[in-house]
Design an enzyme around this catalytic site. Structure first.
Site, PDB file in Angstrom:
ATOM      1  N   LEU A   1      36.724 -40.324  81.559  1.00 38.85           N
ATOM      2  CA  LEU A   1      37.688 -39.609  82.396  1.00 38.85           C
ATOM      3  C   LEU A   1      36.908 -38.598  83.218  1.00 38.85           C
ATOM      4  CD1 LEU A   1      40.711 -38.797  80.017  1.00 38.85           C
ATOM      5  CD2 LEU A   1      40.615 -40.523  81.813  1.00 38.85           C
ATOM      6  N   ASP A   2      37.269 -38.460  84.487  1.00 38.49           N
ATOM      7  CA  ASP A   2      36.636 -37.433  85.316  1.00 38.49           C
ATOM      8  C   ASP A   2      36.775 -36.078  84.642  1.00 38.49           C
ATOM      9  OD1 ASP A   2      36.146 -39.410  87.135  1.00 38.49           O
ATOM     10  OD2 ASP A   2      37.688 -38.796  88.569  1.00 38.49           O
ATOM     11  N   ARG A   3      35.792 -35.226  84.839  1.00 40.74           N
ATOM     12  CA  ARG A   3      35.790 -33.918  84.183  1.00 40.74           C
ATOM     13  C   ARG A   3      37.092 -33.128  84.398  1.00 40.74           C
ATOM     14  NH1 ARG A   3      30.903 -29.627  83.513  1.00 40.74           N
ATOM     15  NH2 ARG A   3      32.146 -27.887  82.769  1.00 40.74           N
TER      16      ARG A   3
ATOM     17  N   VAL B   1      40.056 -34.163  84.733  1.00 36.56           N
ATOM     18  CA  VAL B   1      41.234 -34.896  84.258  1.00 36.56           C
ATOM     19  C   VAL B   1      41.399 -34.734  82.746  1.00 36.56           C
ATOM     20  CG1 VAL B   1      42.328 -37.168  84.097  1.00 36.56           C
ATOM     21  CG2 VAL B   1      40.965 -36.560  86.121  1.00 36.56           C
TER      22      VAL B   1
ATOM     23  N   HIS C   1      36.158 -42.350  90.598  1.00 38.72           N
ATOM     24  CA  HIS C   1      37.224 -41.629  91.313  1.00 38.72           C
ATOM     25  C   HIS C   1      38.290 -42.571  91.870  1.00 38.72           C
ATOM     26  CE1 HIS C   1      34.603 -37.810  92.222  1.00 38.72           C
ATOM     27  NE2 HIS C   1      34.802 -38.010  90.924  1.00 38.72           N
TER      28      HIS C   1
END
Length: 223
Positions: free
Chosen positions: A48-50, A52, A153
């Site tokens: 997961l993106d940081r 999120v 992304h």
């Protein structure tokens, strides 16, 4: 920092990742989920993106890590997100298919032609759950997004390219790129489903976004 554990057995560890905490160690040396959990073995199955938050699964042994990694490659790992976007899609449900290229020097991605160097296909499905009109941001819409591929992304780029960028996204939403202050992106890993590595039954786990703006504009629990 305490990390909420949703489920744990000898094979898997399912947690709720807080926003802004990396899912594994990175160049910042900030505390990350794997270090905080401090298990003898933890395998990173997906990312997961940081910025999120939401539900994540880790493997607790090499056999499980190998099994779940194959499930990811075969697109059998089900990932569903909740998203608040600015504006509203013309259709209440749909599929977005694009080709994305990762721009490593600026840690962003962009939509490119199919034949472009480094282009990878990105697929997601979305469904409109609810829309609300607000004074400051106009129409905000709560979407359910089902991720079919796992590109860098991906949700952020594809929704922005489609004309309904994510609220709070400082990279892909022009409204928030112009803001000087940092804002929390309204993208949440809501549900994850997969075949359990040992008993092979389908396992599904969920996590709800924090009760704060703009999530609290919507009746999320009943959507």
């Amino acid at each position: 920092m305490d990390i909420k554990i949703i489920f744990e057995d000898k094979d898997i560890l399912v947690v709720e990742k807080p926003p802004k905490v990396p899912c594994q160690s990175d160049k910042t040396s900030d505390d990350d989920i794997m270090s905080i959990l401090n298990r003898p073995y933890l395998g990173l199955v997906h990312r997961l993106d940081r910025p999120v938050g939401g539900v994540m699964v880790y493997a607790k042994n090499e056999k499980t890590n190998s099994f779940l990694s194959k499930e990811v490659s075969a697109r059998r790992l089900y990932k569903e997100y909740l998203v608040v976007v600015c504006g509203k899609p013309k259709n209440n449900e749909g599929e977005l298919r694009d080709y994305l290229k990762k721009l490593r020097t600026i840690n962003m991605s962009k939509v490119v032609d199919k034949g472009a160097n480094g282009a990878k296909e990105a697929i997601l499905e979305y469904e409109v759950l609810e829309s609300k009109d607000t004074e400051e941001y106009g129409t905000l819409t709560l979407l359910k997004v089902i991720l079919k591929t796992g590109r860098h992304h991906q949700i952020r780029v594809q929704l922005s390219n489609a004309g309904f960028p994510i609220w709070g996204d400082n990279k892909y939403n022009k409204t928030f790129v112009k803001k000087k202050e940092w804002t929390q992106i309204s993208l949440w890993s809501y549900k994850i489903g997969f075949n359990h590595p040992t008993n092979k039954t389908n396992s599904t786990f969920i996590s709800l976004p924090y009760d704060e703006y703009p999530w609290d504009v919507f009746d999320i629990k009943n959507n």
